[in-house]
Design a protein around this motif. Structure first.
Motif, PDB file in Angstrom:
ATOM      1  N   MET A 452       0.838  -1.207   0.000  1.00 27.40           N
ATOM      2  CA  MET A 452       0.000   0.000   0.000  1.00 27.40           C
ATOM      3  C   MET A 452       0.872   1.256   0.000  1.00 27.40           C
ATOM      4  SD  MET A 452      -3.053  -1.239   2.607  1.00 27.40           S
ATOM      5  CE  MET A 452      -3.672   0.409   2.930  1.00 27.40           C
ATOM      6  N   CYS A 453       1.933   1.237   0.802  1.00 34.25           N
ATOM      7  CA  CYS A 453       2.831   2.401   0.867  1.00 34.25           C
ATOM      8  C   CYS A 453       3.484   2.675  -0.492  1.00 34.25           C
ATOM      9  CB  CYS A 453       3.896   2.188   1.926  1.00 34.25           C
ATOM     10  SG  CYS A 453       3.226   2.069   3.593  1.00 34.25           S
ATOM     11  N   ASP A 454       3.882   1.609  -1.181  1.00 34.76           N
ATOM     12  CA  ASP A 454       4.513   1.783  -2.495  1.00 34.76           C
ATOM     13  C   ASP A 454       3.535   2.388  -3.503  1.00 34.76           C
ATOM     14  OD1 ASP A 454       6.827   0.758  -1.460  1.00 34.76           O
ATOM     15  OD2 ASP A 454       6.537  -1.267  -2.269  1.00 34.76           O
ATOM     16  N   ILE A 455       2.269   1.959  -3.426  1.00 32.03           N
ATOM     17  CA  ILE A 455       1.239   2.522  -4.325  1.00 32.03           C
ATOM     18  C   ILE A 455       1.010   3.991  -3.971  1.00 32.03           C
ATOM     19  CG2 ILE A 455      -1.239   2.470  -4.856  1.00 32.03           C
ATOM     20  CD1 ILE A 455      -1.021  -0.623  -4.625  1.00 32.03           C
ATOM     21  N   PHE A 456       0.906   4.308  -2.663  1.00 37.29           N
ATOM     22  CA  PHE A 456       0.680   5.701  -2.262  1.00 37.29           C
ATOM     23  C   PHE A 456       1.842   6.595  -2.682  1.00 37.29           C
ATOM     24  CE2 PHE A 456      -1.985   3.892   1.470  1.00 37.29           C
ATOM     25  CZ  PHE A 456      -3.092   3.793   0.649  1.00 37.29           C
ATOM     26  N   PHE A 457       3.056   6.052  -2.641  1.00 33.71           N
ATOM     27  CA  PHE A 457       4.221   6.819  -3.080  1.00 33.71           C
ATOM     28  C   PHE A 457       4.093   7.190  -4.558  1.00 33.71           C
ATOM     29  CE2 PHE A 457       8.549   6.725  -5.003  1.00 33.71           C
ATOM     30  CZ  PHE A 457       9.056   7.865  -4.403  1.00 33.71           C
ATOM     31  N   SER A 458       3.673   6.230  -5.383  1.00 34.51           N
ATOM     32  CA  SER A 458       3.538   6.514  -6.820  1.00 34.51           C
ATOM     33  C   SER A 458       2.392   7.497  -7.083  1.00 34.51           C
ATOM     34  CB  SER A 458       3.318   5.213  -7.607  1.00 34.51           C
ATOM     35  OG  SER A 458       2.066   4.646  -7.311  1.00 34.51           O
ATOM     36  N   LEU A 459       1.300   7.430  -6.313  1.00 32.77           N
ATOM     37  CA  LEU A 459       0.187   8.393  -6.469  1.00 32.77           C
ATOM     38  C   LEU A 459       0.663   9.799  -6.126  1.00 32.77           C
ATOM     39  CD1 LEU A 459      -2.836   6.558  -4.752  1.00 32.77           C
ATOM     40  CD2 LEU A 459      -2.160   6.499  -7.135  1.00 32.77           C
ATOM     41  N   ARG A 460       1.366   9.889  -5.026  1.00 32.19           N
ATOM     42  CA  ARG A 460       1.861  11.197  -4.553  1.00 32.19           C
ATOM     43  C   ARG A 460       2.790  11.828  -5.592  1.00 32.19           C
ATOM     44  NH1 ARG A 460       4.580  12.252   1.218  1.00 32.19           N
ATOM     45  NH2 ARG A 460       6.126  13.821   0.675  1.00 32.19           N
ATOM     46  N   GLU A 461       3.712  11.016  -6.132  1.00 37.61           N
ATOM     47  CA  GLU A 461       4.668  11.542  -7.119  1.00 37.61           C
ATOM     48  C   GLU A 461       3.958  11.994  -8.394  1.00 37.61           C
ATOM     49  OE1 GLU A 461       8.339  11.666  -6.696  1.00 37.61           O
ATOM     50  OE2 GLU A 461       7.341  11.739  -4.752  1.00 37.61           O
TER      51      GLU A 461
END
Length: 831
Positions: A452-461
């Protein structure tokens, strides 16, 4: 649980929404109201029960139930019971849907009339029967015909009031005769082995002559039938319970003197219609039954490889996975199997990153980012559900349980205040609850699953890159998922996320609604908080949370869960409760045992240990560390004359409540112990009784097992996913929407040669690169076509091999009769 069928695995599952009942018959007493609950049954085996709705003739349940079905069944049934404190609960009525009719009601709300329940209609199980007609010469030289009827065995009889002691009566019946015989009673089994033969005289010697014998025999045999009735021998004064019957005309012996077949038991038609269906009310249900026929892995390679490379296709809208989302009627249909497939192969983060980046590029206003029901949104929702369920439980369950148990009044709408309630006190109660839930969430960042954290990182970027002038978009892109679509829905409907066993009562439900609204607004970081609420009382209440510390806590939490390489994964791990519930256990070690050895206990499994307790909440009576579990196997019913018995450790036997519960416990116990170094390779599938093992007769209680242990399940307790099954589901969706795939091909051709205004029929498709999309479509259609041919060939081969009346397809199997008719029509059409 898959059923193996000559290289093909068959999976069955059902997802049910139990809505409400209406117009139930009134109780014959002064209040006229009833306290009702609804059960879900596979045939007569209960696998789920709703909460009790008190004092209502139109009870609303609003409960969801999903299960993998581990055995064959004929009916999916729903019973409405009226609770009785002093006597056994009484059945008001039932809805019984035949397995072959489930597709008629697939995924749509339907009102079903409740039907009257009587013992003569409640049947399940099958009977193996042999008939033989032979000539016998009597002492006087007269030829007489005798019918031998052999009752071999029965399987799957219902358990009545916790026991099944079956026997059969065999009757030769005709216009002028009725002769009955009876088997012995088989105790404590619903799969009795009778193997008894009964003889009946068919032709009478005194009427024998060459001509008259022939005429009489033809007439007599044509009018005679064998009737087999199954009964449960009851110790109660009400008499034995009827379990089902079958009737076989002796015409079946015209072609041959012997006949052998399996039959499904049928209800007894006694002609009594006691109540009109309208008298009993109705029940609203939504049923989704799925049956997946899965080949071996190599069959799916072309389609699977095409799907898994979707993240690398430029543009991503030309990929096979994105195309699936375009042709499905609802994005959710595509998202579920896609996410499960990509999670299984470790490709979910690059795929979601690719489709989310594409969506961000198409978004014009940062305030609407990820607010629609796009494929990206649905895929992220599904990933959070799968990968984040334990995280959700660890974070919210203690707070939700406290709110449900303490039951403090929290109504802050002045119009809805009850007599004696104080608005200020209610606001303070609600503020404390919101604070408790808010802090539980914002302090849980370290536990958020890595995927989930990896997905949120890509959304944020992606969001920050697209909207560089908006400093808050990097937060809102993440909060629109973690708060709006993960925590807030779970607080609002905790039963849908297994945080509570049932739908909460109206007062608690209202409290959770107010908490969910407040937490959702806190997490959104919107600039005008008061404007977020339509209700003035919510805006007033929100003044409590206008301090900067709340916004800072949200930002710190969002930063933590969306930063790359955010933390040491070896943080202190809390025990996660994986499953708990009542079962019956028996300790191993005594040579002889009675019922005193079996005791009802509360079992609790965490990722650390397996314990049992006298009651829920008590201190454990016994604890088995996960690393000490040696094997988990289902035992033969004959071991203890009990169904659904499992053995999660060498010294412990357990009986689950039903087949679905047994499967769930076996699966989860196997998963958590799969990597244990000392796991057994063999086990005893029966009990050790009277000085020997019942299975292999070995005299020593420490003798090595005689059957190989099952294995091969992944050790990952969160995501037990079958990649081939998910690919089969995706194939089924592509096949279902083949006409849309072809329409999309036309749209690609149209876009390639014509650069003017888009035709309306093609405007629903997202096509960024017509040539790449067309190339992928061509490969998808070829892969789907190849699998369709394999399925068709398998059906043809099975049709040739299958015998009607076999153990797998007993006479009376309506689904198989429909299948035969379809195959006959297909064969005729192809000819």
């Amino acid at each position: 649980m898959a059923v193996e069928d000559e290289g093909l695995r068959v999976f069955q599952s059902v997802k049910i929404k139990i809505g409400e009942a209406k117009n139930l018959p009134s109780y014959p007493g002064p209040s006229k109201m009833r306290d009702c609950y609804c059960t879900v049954n596979l045939d007569q085996e209960e696998v789920f029960r709703t909460k009790i709705v008190e004092k209502s003739l139109c009870p609303f349940y609003g409960e969801d139930f999903y299960c993998e079905i581990p055995r064959s069944f004929r009916h999916l049934s729903f019973y409405i019971f009226d609770r009785d404190v002093f006597r056994r609960d009484s059945i008001i009525g039932k809805v019984a849907i035949q397995k072959e009719d489930l597709q008629k009601y697939h995924n749509r709300d339907t009102w079903f009339q409740l039907q009257h329940v009587d013992a003569d209609s409640e049947v399940q199980g099958k009977v193996h029967l042999e008939l033989r007609l032979s000539e016998v010469i009597t002492d006087t030289g007269v030829v007489c015909h005798k019918l031998a009827t052999r009752i071999v065995e029965c399987q799957g009889l219902p358990i009545v009031n916790g026991q099944c002691d079956p026997y059969a009566t065999v009757t030769l019946a005709g216009p002028f005769r009725s002769e009955a015989k009876k088997t012995k009673v088989k105790r404590k089994t619903n799969n009795p082995q009778f193997d008894e033969v009964f003889y009946f005289e068919v032709t009478r010697p005194c009427s024998y002559s060459k001509k008259s014998h022939f005429d009489f025999e033809e007439e007599d045999v044509d009018k005679l039938e064998i009737r087999v009735d199954l009964w449960n021998a009851s110790n109660l004064k009400f008499g034995d319970e009827f379990l089902g019957e079958l009737r076989i005309p002796l015409k079946v012996l015209r072609q041959s003197s012997s006949y052998e077949a399996w039959y499904f038991l049928q209800p007894r038609d006694n002609g009594s219609k006691s109540l009109k269906p309208d008298d009993l009310g109705s029940l609203r249900l939504n049923v989704v039954y799925t049956e997946d026929h899965v080949f071996s892995s190599d069959y799916y390679s072309p389609l699977r490889d095409l799907l898994l490379k979707s993240a690398d296709v430029e543009p991503v809208s030309a990929s096979a996975a994105h195309i699936l989302g375009e042709v499905c009627r609802e994005k959710q249909e595509a998202a579920v199997p896609l996410v499960r497939l990509f999670l299984h192969y470790g490709r979910v983060v690059p795929f979601i990153s690719a489709i989310a980046s594409a969506e961000v590029k198409r978004t014009q206003d940062p305030n609407t980012i990820f607010r629609g029901n796009s494929l990206a949104s649905k895929c992220i929702d599904e990933t959070m559900k799968l990968a984040g369920m334990h995280y959700l439980h660890v974070t919210l369950k203690p707070a939700i349980e406290e709110i449900c148990q303490s039951h403090k009044p929290c109504e802050i709408d002045p119009v809805k205040l009850k007599d004696g309630e104080n608005l200020e006190n209610n606001m303070e109660n609600l503020r404390q609850y919101v604070d408790r839930v808010f802090h539980a969430i914002t302090e849980s960042g370290v536990s958020c699953p890595t995927v989930m954290c990896d997905i949120f990182f890509s959304l944020r970027e992606a969001a920050a890159k697209r909207f560089q002038d908006d400093p808050d978009v990097r937060y809102t892109a993440v909060s629109s998922f973690i708060f709006l679509r993960f925590f807030a829905p779970a607080i609002l409907s905790p039963n849908l996320f297994q945080l509570t066993p049932h739908h909460t009562d109206p007062q608690t439900s209202r409290t959770l609604t107010l908490i969910s609204k407040t937490v959702q607004t806190l997490g959104s970081l919107s600039k005008s908080k008061s404007a977020s609420f339509k209700e003035s009382y919510m805006a007033t209440f929100y003044e409590f949370f206008n301090e900067q510390k709340y916004a800072d806590a949200v930002k710190n939490f969002l930063d933590l869960i969306s930063s790359s390489g955010r933390r040491d994964p070896k943080s202190v791990e809390q025990p996660i409760v994986l499953k708990e519930g009542f079962m019956i256990k028996r300790a191993q070690g005594r040579k002889r045992f009675g019922m005193k050895n079996f005791k009802k206990r509360w079992f609790r499994l965490t990722n650390h240990e397996f314990t049992y307790h006298k009651s829920k909440g008590d201190q454990p009576l016994y604890s088995i560390p996960i690393e000490n579990i040696l094997a988990v196997e289902k035992l033969e019913e004959e071991s203890f004359k009990m169904k659904n018995v499992i053995q999660p450790e060498r010294a412990l036997y357990i009986q689950a409540n039903n087949c679905v519960e047994a499967k769930d416990w076996i699966d989860i116990l196997t998963k958590v112990s799969q990597c244990n170094q000392k796991r057994l390779t063999v086990y005893h599938p029966s009990a050790y009784l009277s000085g020997h093992w019942l299975c292999c007769r070995a005299p020593s209680d420490s003798a090595p097992g005689c059957s190989p242990c099952t294995g091969g399940l992944p050790a990952n307790i969160q995501l037990d996913i079958d990649g081939d099954r998910e690919t089969e589901r995706i194939y089924s969706l592509f096949n279902l929407y083949m006409s849309k795939l072809e329409k999309m091909q036309e749209a690609c051709g149209s876009k390639s040669v014509y650069d003017g205004p888009e035709q309306e029929e093609y405007s629903t498709f997202v096509i960024d690169d017509p040539q790449e999309t067309y190339k992928t479509l061509k490969q998808v259609i070829a892969g789907v076509g190849a699998l369709e041919q394999e399925h068709a060939q398998y059906k043809r081969d099975k049709f040739k091999k299958t015998k009607y009346g076999s153990q797998e397809h007993p006479i009376g199997d309506k689904s198989f009769q429909n299948y035969i008719r379809q195959q006959s029509e297909t064969s005729t059409h192809s000819i």
